[in-house]
Design a protein around this motif. Structure first.
Motif, PDB file in Angstrom:
ATOM      1  N   MET A 102      -9.808 -21.895 -10.866  1.00 54.03           N
ATOM      2  CA  MET A 102      -9.907 -20.758 -11.760  1.00 54.03           C
ATOM      3  C   MET A 102     -10.956 -19.790 -11.234  1.00 54.03           C
ATOM      4  O   MET A 102     -12.053 -20.193 -10.886  1.00 54.03           O
ATOM      5  CB  MET A 102     -10.315 -21.245 -13.154  1.00 54.03           C
ATOM      6  CG  MET A 102     -10.512 -20.117 -14.147  1.00 54.03           C
ATOM      7  SD  MET A 102     -11.250 -20.633 -15.699  1.00 54.03           S
ATOM      8  CE  MET A 102     -12.897 -19.978 -15.471  1.00 54.03           C
ATOM      9  N   PRO A 103     -10.613 -18.502 -11.172  1.00 50.88           N
ATOM     10  CA  PRO A 103     -11.628 -17.515 -10.793  1.00 50.88           C
ATOM     11  C   PRO A 103     -12.800 -17.555 -11.768  1.00 50.88           C
ATOM     12  O   PRO A 103     -12.623 -17.832 -12.954  1.00 50.88           O
ATOM     13  CB  PRO A 103     -10.893 -16.181 -10.889  1.00 50.88           C
ATOM     14  CG  PRO A 103      -9.449 -16.513 -10.843  1.00 50.88           C
ATOM     15  CD  PRO A 103      -9.326 -17.886 -11.440  1.00 50.88           C
ATOM     16  N   LYS A 104     -13.980 -17.288 -11.266  1.00 48.12           N
ATOM     17  CA  LYS A 104     -15.181 -17.377 -12.093  1.00 48.12           C
ATOM     18  C   LYS A 104     -15.773 -16.015 -12.459  1.00 48.12           C
ATOM     19  O   LYS A 104     -16.568 -15.912 -13.371  1.00 48.12           O
ATOM     20  CB  LYS A 104     -16.227 -18.211 -11.375  1.00 48.12           C
ATOM     21  CG  LYS A 104     -15.774 -19.647 -11.136  1.00 48.12           C
ATOM     22  CD  LYS A 104     -16.895 -20.486 -10.615  1.00 48.12           C
ATOM     23  CE  LYS A 104     -16.560 -21.908 -10.318  1.00 48.12           C
ATOM     24  NZ  LYS A 104     -15.443 -22.536 -10.838  1.00 48.12           N
ATOM     25  N   LEU A 105     -15.374 -14.987 -11.724  1.00 48.97           N
ATOM     26  CA  LEU A 105     -15.970 -13.664 -11.911  1.00 48.97           C
ATOM     27  C   LEU A 105     -14.889 -12.614 -12.136  1.00 48.97           C
ATOM     28  O   LEU A 105     -13.746 -12.790 -11.694  1.00 48.97           O
ATOM     29  CB  LEU A 105     -16.797 -13.293 -10.685  1.00 48.97           C
ATOM     30  CG  LEU A 105     -17.901 -14.286 -10.308  1.00 48.97           C
ATOM     31  CD1 LEU A 105     -18.491 -13.933  -8.960  1.00 48.97           C
ATOM     32  CD2 LEU A 105     -18.965 -14.329 -11.375  1.00 48.97           C
ATOM     33  N   ALA A 106     -15.257 -11.539 -12.815  1.00 45.59           N
ATOM     34  CA  ALA A 106     -14.295 -10.470 -13.092  1.00 45.59           C
ATOM     35  C   ALA A 106     -15.004  -9.128 -13.156  1.00 45.59           C
ATOM     36  O   ALA A 106     -16.240  -9.057 -13.238  1.00 45.59           O
ATOM     37  CB  ALA A 106     -13.571 -10.746 -14.408  1.00 45.59           C
ATOM     38  N   HIS A 119     -18.089  -3.018 -15.564  1.00 43.11           N
ATOM     39  CA  HIS A 119     -18.689  -4.158 -16.242  1.00 43.11           C
ATOM     40  C   HIS A 119     -18.424  -5.416 -15.427  1.00 43.11           C
ATOM     41  O   HIS A 119     -17.254  -5.775 -15.196  1.00 43.11           O
ATOM     42  CB  HIS A 119     -18.103  -4.330 -17.649  1.00 43.11           C
ATOM     43  CG  HIS A 119     -18.283  -3.130 -18.521  1.00 43.11           C
ATOM     44  ND1 HIS A 119     -19.438  -2.912 -19.233  1.00 43.11           N
ATOM     45  CD2 HIS A 119     -17.472  -2.076 -18.765  1.00 43.11           C
ATOM     46  CE1 HIS A 119     -19.318  -1.776 -19.902  1.00 43.11           C
ATOM     47  NE2 HIS A 119     -18.148  -1.249 -19.627  1.00 43.11           N
ATOM     48  N   LYS A 120     -19.489  -6.082 -15.001  1.00 45.31           N
ATOM     49  CA  LYS A 120     -19.366  -7.356 -14.284  1.00 45.31           C
ATOM     50  C   LYS A 120     -19.340  -8.484 -15.314  1.00 45.31           C
ATOM     51  O   LYS A 120     -20.250  -8.599 -16.123  1.00 45.31           O
ATOM     52  CB  LYS A 120     -20.531  -7.543 -13.327  1.00 45.31           C
ATOM     53  CG  LYS A 120     -20.505  -6.589 -12.153  1.00 45.31           C
ATOM     54  CD  LYS A 120     -21.638  -6.875 -11.193  1.00 45.31           C
ATOM     55  CE  LYS A 120     -21.561  -6.002  -9.971  1.00 45.31           C
ATOM     56  NZ  LYS A 120     -22.626  -6.337  -9.006  1.00 45.31           N
ATOM     57  N   LEU A 121     -18.277  -9.288 -15.281  1.00 45.12           N
ATOM     58  CA  LEU A 121     -18.083 -10.350 -16.248  1.00 45.12           C
ATOM     59  C   LEU A 121     -18.082 -11.713 -15.572  1.00 45.12           C
ATOM     60  O   LEU A 121     -17.730 -11.836 -14.407  1.00 45.12           O
ATOM     61  CB  LEU A 121     -16.730 -10.166 -16.956  1.00 45.12           C
ATOM     62  CG  LEU A 121     -16.434  -8.792 -17.553  1.00 45.12           C
ATOM     63  CD1 LEU A 121     -15.025  -8.766 -18.099  1.00 45.12           C
ATOM     64  CD2 LEU A 121     -17.444  -8.442 -18.628  1.00 45.12           C
ATOM     65  N   THR A 122     -18.453 -12.729 -16.339  1.00 43.05           N
ATOM     66  CA  THR A 122     -18.317 -14.129 -15.935  1.00 43.05           C
ATOM     67  C   THR A 122     -17.239 -14.741 -16.812  1.00 43.05           C
ATOM     68  O   THR A 122     -17.303 -14.666 -18.037  1.00 43.05           O
ATOM     69  CB  THR A 122     -19.651 -14.879 -16.114  1.00 43.05           C
ATOM     70  OG1 THR A 122     -20.645 -14.242 -15.316  1.00 43.05           O
ATOM     71  CG2 THR A 122     -19.506 -16.345 -15.697  1.00 43.05           C
ATOM     72  N   LEU A 123     -16.236 -15.340 -16.192  1.00 44.49           N
ATOM     73  CA  LEU A 123     -15.138 -15.951 -16.926  1.00 44.49           C
ATOM     74  C   LEU A 123     -15.524 -17.364 -17.336  1.00 44.49           C
ATOM     75  O   LEU A 123     -16.025 -18.145 -16.524  1.00 44.49           O
ATOM     76  CB  LEU A 123     -13.876 -15.988 -16.062  1.00 44.49           C
ATOM     77  CG  LEU A 123     -13.391 -14.604 -15.603  1.00 44.49           C
ATOM     78  CD1 LEU A 123     -12.225 -14.760 -14.658  1.00 44.49           C
ATOM     79  CD2 LEU A 123     -13.010 -13.753 -16.794  1.00 44.49           C
ATOM     80  N   LEU A 124     -15.308 -17.707 -18.585  1.00 42.72           N
ATOM     81  CA  LEU A 124     -15.660 -19.012 -19.111  1.00 42.72           C
ATOM     82  C   LEU A 124     -14.471 -19.967 -19.173  1.00 42.72           C
ATOM     83  O   LEU A 124     -14.640 -21.188 -19.024  1.00 42.72           O
ATOM     84  CB  LEU A 124     -16.276 -18.858 -20.503  1.00 42.72           C
ATOM     85  CG  LEU A 124     -17.535 -17.998 -20.574  1.00 42.72           C
ATOM     86  CD1 LEU A 124     -17.992 -17.873 -22.017  1.00 42.72           C
ATOM     87  CD2 LEU A 124     -18.631 -18.563 -19.698  1.00 42.72           C
ATOM     88  N   ALA A 125     -13.280 -19.439 -19.419  1.00 44.18           N
ATOM     89  CA  ALA A 125     -12.090 -20.278 -19.523  1.00 44.18           C
ATOM     90  C   ALA A 125     -10.872 -19.406 -19.258  1.00 44.18           C
ATOM     91  O   ALA A 125     -10.896 -18.201 -19.481  1.00 44.18           O
ATOM     92  CB  ALA A 125     -11.996 -20.912 -20.897  1.00 44.18           C
ATOM     93  N   ALA A 126      -9.820 -20.037 -18.758  1.00 48.04           N
ATOM     94  CA  ALA A 126      -8.561 -19.314 -18.509  1.00 48.04           C
ATOM     95  C   ALA A 126      -7.420 -20.312 -18.528  1.00 48.04           C
ATOM     96  O   ALA A 126      -7.601 -21.500 -18.288  1.00 48.04           O
ATOM     97  CB  ALA A 126      -8.628 -18.613 -17.163  1.00 48.04           C
ATOM     98  N   LYS A 127      -6.264 -19.797 -18.814  1.00 42.96           N
ATOM     99  CA  LYS A 127      -5.050 -20.619 -18.766  1.00 42.96           C
ATOM    100  C   LYS A 127      -4.130 -20.037 -17.735  1.00 42.96           C
ATOM    101  O   LYS A 127      -3.909 -18.860 -17.680  1.00 42.96           O
ATOM    102  CB  LYS A 127      -4.371 -20.646 -20.129  1.00 42.96           C
ATOM    103  CG  LYS A 127      -3.088 -21.433 -20.096  1.00 42.96           C
ATOM    104  CD  LYS A 127      -2.393 -21.419 -21.435  1.00 42.96           C
ATOM    105  CE  LYS A 127      -1.053 -22.107 -21.275  1.00 42.96           C
ATOM    106  NZ  LYS A 127      -0.212 -21.943 -22.413  1.00 42.96           N
TER     107      LYS A 127
END
Length: 97
Positions: free
Chosen positions: A1-5, A89-97
């Motif tokens: 899963m990617p961790k950054l967005a 906006h630099k985001l950190t992804l916490l969960a994804a499906k």
């Protein structure tokens, strides 16, 4: 899963809506050439409201995208197409499906 967005909301200048949509659509081949960009979405959120959302595995991949051709083109066209400067906006992804 990617961790950054990245999330980049974009507000079109009045009368420039189709130009913004065309610009975003035309950016796809540039992003497809970026091996570190896992996913990239050009979004219409509503009338005159657009956004870019993309994901990355590493900070290096995200920075390469920010230093790449799409980001440069976005900033070059900002005054012409958008009613306010793009906010990245630099985001950190916490969960994804």
């Amino acid at each position: 899963m990617p961790k950054l967005a990245l999330y980049v909301p974009l507000k079109a200048k009045a009368g420039k809506e189709s130009d913004v949509a065309d610009f975003l659509t035309s950016a796809l081949p540039l992003v497809q050439a970026e091996p570190g960009t896992v996913t990239w979405y050009a979004i219409q959120e509503g009338p005159g409201a657009y956004a870019i959302f993309d994901t990355f595995d590493t900070e290096e991949d995200r920075q390469a995208h920010l230093d790449g051709k799409v980001a440069a083109a976005l900033m070059d066209k900002a005054d012409e197409l958008f009613s306010e400067p793009p906010q990245i906006h630099k985001l950190t992804l916490l969960a994804a499906k």
